[in-house]
Scaffold this motif. Structure first.
Motif, PDB file in Angstrom:
ATOM      1  N   ARG A 169       0.817  -1.213   0.000  1.00 54.65           N
ATOM      2  CA  ARG A 169       0.000   0.000   0.000  1.00 54.65           C
ATOM      3  C   ARG A 169       0.853   1.268   0.000  1.00 54.65           C
ATOM      4  NH1 ARG A 169      -5.694   1.370   2.913  1.00 54.65           N
ATOM      5  NH2 ARG A 169      -5.635   3.634   2.614  1.00 54.65           N
ATOM      6  N   LEU A 172       1.608   3.451  -3.077  1.00 53.46           N
ATOM      7  CA  LEU A 172       0.666   4.432  -3.613  1.00 53.46           C
ATOM      8  C   LEU A 172       0.971   5.848  -3.132  1.00 53.46           C
ATOM      9  CD1 LEU A 172      -2.678   2.454  -3.087  1.00 53.46           C
ATOM     10  CD2 LEU A 172      -1.416   2.739  -5.221  1.00 53.46           C
ATOM     11  N   VAL A 177      -4.144   9.820  -5.156  1.00 57.06           N
ATOM     12  CA  VAL A 177      -5.185   8.885  -4.724  1.00 57.06           C
ATOM     13  C   VAL A 177      -6.467   9.643  -4.391  1.00 57.06           C
ATOM     14  CG1 VAL A 177      -5.830   7.144  -3.027  1.00 57.06           C
ATOM     15  CG2 VAL A 177      -3.463   7.286  -3.833  1.00 57.06           C
ATOM     16  N   ALA A 180      -8.732   5.108  -1.205  1.00 54.89           N
ATOM     17  CA  ALA A 180      -8.101   3.787  -1.115  1.00 54.89           C
ATOM     18  C   ALA A 180      -8.651   3.049   0.087  1.00 54.89           C
ATOM     19  CB  ALA A 180      -6.581   3.916  -1.012  1.00 54.89           C
ATOM     20  N   VAL A 191      -7.220   6.261  -8.529  1.00 53.14           N
ATOM     21  CA  VAL A 191      -6.195   7.287  -8.605  1.00 53.14           C
ATOM     22  C   VAL A 191      -6.376   8.110  -9.870  1.00 53.14           C
ATOM     23  CG1 VAL A 191      -4.559   5.869  -7.322  1.00 53.14           C
ATOM     24  CG2 VAL A 191      -4.528   5.822  -9.823  1.00 53.14           C
TER      25      VAL A 191
END
Length: 222
Positions: A169, A172, A177, A180, A191
């Motif tokens: 994770r 990211l 983003v 999420a 995203v």
């Protein structure tokens, strides 16, 4: 029309008058494709009138409007667009299956996806033989949304739906983003942008993916 190809919506001096009252007057704007936008204004500012003009349900008194390269006053709602009014207009005596059949007939010129619309309704736990008048307000909204999304409106291409291991994770962190979430061993995210971290699988999101992600983003910020 060539100049309008890069715009989802383009207005030039758009006006609509009801007898002596102007509901919308001299409105001009350009909304590029690939954007998520909101129309905000006080009661009576002309928001609903603008949408009615954009869908071809009303004709302008003056000015021009272009939606996805077409004039809705001449062609009706363009195939790549969809519209859901706030009052969610549905025939209350219809069964849900009848609503979908009517939608298929009325949208024969568009990219109607009967299977997709039926799946959205099934996922909401609504039966095809249920009558609209017997549904809760929330269920009626889901049926109306399924009809709107069944037209398969064009999506904003600048977003990607990512899925990958929860252990990655942190990859990211450099992405834009929208929202999420992590469940078990998998992280999913919507995203902005087309690049995906190596461990993540990228897919084009559906319109409901976009709507839900932005709504969840707003809830998190509240």
């Amino acid at each position: 029309m060539a100049e309008a190809e890069g715009f989802a919506l383009r207005l030039d001096g758009l006006s609509r008058r009801y007898r002596t009252r102007w509901a919308l007057r001299d409105c001009s704007l350009e909304l590029p494709r690939g954007r998520v936008s909101a129309l905000v204004g006080s009661n009576g500012a002309g928001k609903t009138t603008l949408f009615m003009l954009a869908t071809g349900l009303l004709r302008p008194t003056s000015g021009t409007i272009d939606v996805l390269g077409a004039d809705p006053a001449r062609t009706g709602m363009p195939a790549g667009a969809s519209f859901l009014a706030q009052d969610k207009p549905l025939y209350r005596t219809f069964r849900v299956a009848e609503v979908l059949r009517a939608a298929a007939a009325l949208n024969s010129h568009a990219r109607w996806d009967a299977g997709y619309a039926a799946r959205l309704i099934d996922e909401a736990g609504i039966g095809p033989q249920d009558r609209v008048r017997e549904l809760s307000p929330g269920q009626r909204a889901r049926v109306a949304l399924a009809v709107a999304l069944g037209r398969r409106p064009e999506l904003l291409s600048g977003h990607r739906h990512l899925a990958g291991p929860a252990t990655n994770r942190d990859d990211l962190a450099g992405a834009a983003v929208v929202h999420a979430s992590t469940a078990g061993r998998q992280t999913t995210a919507l995203v902005r942008g087309t690049e995906a971290p190596p461990a993540f699988r990228a897919e084009r999101p559906t319109l409901d993916d976009l709507v839900l992600a932005y709504l969840r983003e707003q809830e998190s910020a509240a």
